[in-house]
Scaffold this active site. Structure first.
Site, PDB file in Angstrom:
ATOM      1  CB  SER A  21      -0.946  -0.034   1.203  1.00 42.03           C
ATOM      2  OG  SER A  21      -1.962   0.932   1.061  1.00 42.03           O
ATOM      3  CG  ASN A  22      -0.307   4.641  -1.363  1.00 41.51           C
ATOM      4  OD1 ASN A  22      -0.960   5.447  -0.715  1.00 41.51           O
ATOM      5  ND2 ASN A  22      -0.804   4.000  -2.410  1.00 41.51           N
ATOM      6  NE  ARG A  23       4.465   8.847   4.187  1.00 40.52           N
ATOM      7  CZ  ARG A  23       5.307   9.862   4.022  1.00 40.52           C
ATOM      8  NH1 ARG A  23       6.403   9.683   3.325  1.00 40.52           N
ATOM      9  NH2 ARG A  23       5.033  11.033   4.546  1.00 40.52           N
ATOM     10  CB  ALA A  88      -2.464   7.355  -3.248  1.00 39.78           C
TER      11      ALA A  88
END
Ligand code: C5P
Length: 210
Positions: A21-23, A88
């Site tokens: 995943s991402n931030r 995102a």
């Protein structure tokens, strides 16, 4: 007007307990949804996993993966006036999902990644679309060049760029600064402010472009 907004990260499962995943916190997308609702618009909010309450009166669709987000977006285009793709979305996902937890004792796994589908580009490529298509660009360098490339490649009506390298701006923060890049080569800046104030300005700007 009727807005469709994507927000937050996506999660791409590796096995039942692990994912890529991402931030992304989802704050910007949720703030845009709230601002659109406050301005009297209708909102469908398609969100990846975030720790934020659903804006009241938004039609929430919760998804986990990029594939689910893609399908949810395409299934909800009817009657949309403005699509704001703020999520995102993970660029890559594991080529295969391991149905059982990968065991440490089996050694370090090699995880093959494949690209996810680009939701924004898929909307830009639609032969007929009656909505204004807004994409986001979170950049650490060459803001204008990268945003303009995205505008053209993904066939958007506007790309809204923010510099995520600046301290206290962008990812996970409450403040941001936005630049709108338009196909006629012009650009407009919404200067540094809270994501909430920027979102209100952004909604106004998008309605004026529609
Ligand atoms: O190419 P990049 O990921 O930087 O582009 C960002 C824009 O494209 C954002 O608007 C994002 O929501 C959208 N996007 C998408 N689907 C993807 C990747 C990005 O809609 N798979």
């Amino acid at each position: 007007m009727k807005f469709l907004i994507t927000a937050g990260p996506t999660r791409e499962p590796i096995d039942p307990v692990r994912y890529i995943s991402n931030r992304s916190s989802g704050k910007m997308g949720y703030a845009i949804a709230q601002a659109a609702l406050d301005a009297g618009h209708e909102v469908i909010l398609i969100s990846g996993p975030v720790a934020l309450p659903a804006p009241e009166r938004a039609q929430m669709i919760r998804v986990t993966t990029a594939d689910e987000m893609y399908d949810a977006v395409h299934a909800n285009l009817a009657g949309i006036d403005i699509a704001v793709l703020c999520a995102a979305v993970a660029d890559f996902k594991p080529a295969a999902f391991a149905p059982r937890k990968i065991k440490k004792r089996e050694g370090v796994p090699v995880i093959e990644l494949v690209p996810t589908r680009d939701i924004l580009a898929s909307l830009g490529a639609l032969e007929t679309k009656n909505f204004l298509l807004a994409g986001f660009a979170a950049e650490t360098d060459d803001l204008e060049k990268n945003a303009r490339e995205k505008l053209e490649k993904k066939q958007c009506d506007v790309v809204i760029a923010n510099d995520v390298s600046a301290p206290g701006l962008g990812f996970e923060s409450n403040e941001n600064e936005l630049t709108f890049f338009l196909p006629d080569q012009s650009s407009r800046v919404l200067p540094r402010a809270t994501k909430r104030d920027l979102a209100a300005g952004l909604v106004k700007m998008l309605c004026a472009l529609k």
